[in-house]
Design a protein around this motif. Structure first.
Motif: not given
Length: 212
Positions: A129, A132, A191
């Motif tokens: 995450e 990303g 993500n």
């Protein structure tokens, strides 16, 4: 983020290069085609590269040979010392881990080899995450790591190591946080990454994710 393994990393630093080049029979299959799979990771990278867990700098060297600018994040002081000496100042090797690091520029590619399994699945999800948000559209995550198609395949790998008398390998497989391709694929897609997986040997796959 994997720092519970620091003592192990410090111990591995002394023998890591011998092990990855096939001089330890117990881990020979884990590192089968090692040079080729590192080159494949390097060939998939572009732009400024952030490398997690460079260890003794073997993947880093291949990235440098492609003319790429590399920042390596390595938690082991012994590994960093070896990598810095090997790379002769051609890459910036800094202290940190998969989630705790200082970076003052954007990167187009994030790479790692034989390291992501030191994070729990929860930590892996948090890391992906974060990456990303760090990468721009079209940025890539390219990780070569031990992973399995199913939980059953993972359990079989442990049983096979035990049957062969490879007690250290069997212990490693149970102590570290190996996961499955479906789990990683879901994390990546959640993500915004399109992702592919390519098998390199009986243990290692390359996960190649492109941010949409």
């Amino acid at each position: 983020m994997g720092n519970e393994f620091i003592e192990l990393f410090e111990e591995w630093a002394k023998t890591y290069d011998d092990t990855v080049t096939g001089h330890d029979e117990e881990y020979k299959d884990v590192f089968l085609f090692y040079d080729k799979l590192l080159q494949e990771v390097a060939d998939r990278a572009n732009g400024n590269v952030l490398e997690f867990g460079p260890g003794t700098g073997n993947l880093t060297a291949k990235l440098i040979n492609r003319g790429l600018s590399v920042t390596g994040v390595e938690p082991s002081s012994s590994m960093r010392e070896i990598a810095i000496k090997k790379l002769q100042g051609k890459a910036d090797i800094i202290d940190g881990d998969f989630m705790h690091f200082k970076l003052d520029h954007q990167v187009e590619t994030i790479v790692s080899s034989y390291a992501f399994h030191h994070l729990t699945d929860k930590e892996k999800a948090e890391a992906i995450e974060h990456y990303g948000k760090l990468l721009t559209t079209g940025g890539k995550i390219v990780f070569a790591d031990t992973m399995y198609e199913t939980v059953e395949a993972y359990n079989k790998a442990i049983a096979d190591a035990q049957e062969k008398g490879y007690s250290n390998l069997a212990e490693d497989l149970q102590r570290e946080y190996y996961t499955t391709i479906p789990v990683l694929s879901e994390m990546m897609q959640k993500n915004g990454f399109s992702v592919t997986f390519n098998r390199c040997n009986d243990f290692v796959w390359i996960m190649d994710g492109v941010k949409g």
